[in-house]
Scaffold this active site. Sequence first.
Site, PDB file in Angstrom:
ATOM      1  CG  ASP A  25       0.557  -2.416   6.083  1.00  9.17           C
ATOM      2  OD1 ASP A  25      -0.387  -2.528   6.896  1.00  9.17           O
ATOM      3  OD2 ASP A  25       0.428  -1.888   4.965  1.00  9.17           O
ATOM      4  CD  GLN A  49      -6.721  -4.369   4.019  1.00  5.72           C
ATOM      5  OE1 GLN A  49      -7.692  -5.089   4.255  1.00  5.72           O
ATOM      6  NE2 GLN A  49      -6.842  -3.093   3.712  1.00  5.72           N
ATOM      7  CG  HIS A  89      -1.915   0.988   1.381  1.00  3.00           C
ATOM      8  ND1 HIS A  89      -1.660   2.284   1.743  1.00  3.00           N
ATOM      9  CD2 HIS A  89      -3.264   0.913   1.188  1.00  3.00           C
ATOM     10  CE1 HIS A  89      -2.800   2.962   1.767  1.00  3.00           C
ATOM     11  NE2 HIS A  89      -3.780   2.146   1.427  1.00  3.00           N
ATOM     12  CB  CYS A 113      -3.636   3.434  -1.593  1.00  2.00           C
ATOM     13  SG  CYS A 113      -4.844   4.696  -1.232  1.00  2.00           S
ATOM     14  CE  LYS A 151      -7.231  -0.218   6.273  1.00  2.00           C
ATOM     15  NZ  LYS A 151      -7.990   0.411   5.186  1.00  2.00           N
TER      16      LYS A 151
END
Lengths: 412, 156
Positions: free
Chosen positions: A200, A203, A123, A366, A226
């Site tokens: 990261d 997700q 991302h 993104c 999220k």
Amino acid sequence: MTFQSEKWKKDFPILNQVVNDEPLVYLDNAATSQKPEVVLDALKTYYLTNNANVHRGVHTLAERATSQYENARETVRRFINARETAEVLFTRGTTTSLNWLAQSLEDTVIEPGDEIVISYMEHHSNIIPWQQLAKRKQAKLNYIELTEDGHLDMENARKQMTEKTKIVSLTHVSNVMGVVNPIRELADLAHSKNAVMVVDGAQAVPHMPVDVEALDADFYAFSGHKMLGPTGIGVLYGKRNWLERIEPIEFGGEMIDFVGLQDSTWKELPWKFEAGTPNISGAIGLAKAIDYLETIGMDAIMSHEQEVVKYLMPKLEKIEGLTIYGPKNLNDRTGVIAFNIEGIHPHDLATAMDMEGVAVRAGHHCTQPLMNYLSQPATARASFYLYNTFSDADKFVEALIATKEFFLNGLD
Amino acid sequence: MALTKLNQLYRAVIVDHSKNPRRRGTLDNTTAQIDMKNPTCGDVIQIQLEIENDIIKDVRFDGSGCTISLASASMMTDAILGKTLEEALCLSEDFSGLVQGKDPENEDDLGDAVMLSGVAKFPARIKCATLPWKALEKALSDKDGTGFDSQLKHDD
């Protein structure tokens, strides 16, 4: 067990509405998730009964707010299995977490000529902070290549990580292809080169059990919004030895020990990184979201999403001209599905789906380097979560077929 | 069927412009040129202009895009051809208002582009419709050597 998602859906009042005269089917969960009523109630209760600033009041409300805020940190610690609460920093979200890190690590680990390794599936928030750091320090930013079906190319990963590699920063789960990366293996590779391993997890944490100790990540970033929590709250986990090595990025109230005219000293971990009044209600809301997720169970959420995807994929494959990006093996992916239908621009597709009540995303998500890598200017994306039912999957397919019919045969 | 609502956006004239765009390609005698991205989707549009004595003598566009942005680019080339730069900028302003629900001042001069008034009901798509016009504005005002200023120098 998947019938439970009908029950879970009832906990999210926003989902019970009509959009463009159709019942809403919300499939943009990779962008942000909806909030269960218990999270909204926790926010309201906090502001109605306990609101005060944290860490500096002796009065009763200040004590309540402080204890709720610090309890939220403990909830996060337990959820991701960090060793101690001092390793859990509250931030505004994944983007802030990664920007803090890129700035903090700049002085600690990067010299001109050093290398930073990321991948083509990152991302923008896990590209640009490192790219700008590399520019400032005349370091080199290297990208791990992808295999044909969208996995990280592990052979290439071994090649990209060299003796000069100081930082490796990779996504746990792709926000476009849903592919799950073997973080432990990558962390071992990074550590074998004495590089720091940054993950990261934006997700991943909402959709599967995550154990930062087992992954051996040095830093792990994720966002509250999220994972059923409010916007504006996120987490940066860091191993104690790393958090002690790096300096805070923001300075001000709440983070100091002693302030002199020419110099100051910082509070101990984790507070030295949290300058200013933090997002107290956000942290409390996030903790309530975690309670909710834990009541259902992260394993149950993960298998529900996989069952929905397994139910959906054969139906999608029957639609002629539809391309799905990412792994074919459904066990390697979460509920994120990026796709295109030949001859229909994803923006046109998303507008038509919206008219059918189905919320999907269209664009580059993104991830412009990934889009270039896939030779696609843009894709459509549907992303599922615990409250998406088999009936949602059916409506998604019906709307896709109607949309295709409209654009390819219904316009002239 | 919910998709019937789409007919006010994807009118026949619009679909025709997007499937058979006018003046798509490149010019030999370009005096001003701009590439512009739609940041929400990554679509790129290129506008080339041949300007002589303040008048748009010829125009071409190229790039990839959705139905709305392609149709809008095609319709724009119809509308601005033969216009003075000032007239073209006025049309751009008119068009920008049109897709946000306002009545245009020079409806006739906009030509087919008025058919895009339906975009006003689809706010997420306004940027798709205005992308070529924003590119035109930038081409006429850019000072980095590829826009209006260089065209002036060229004439001098």
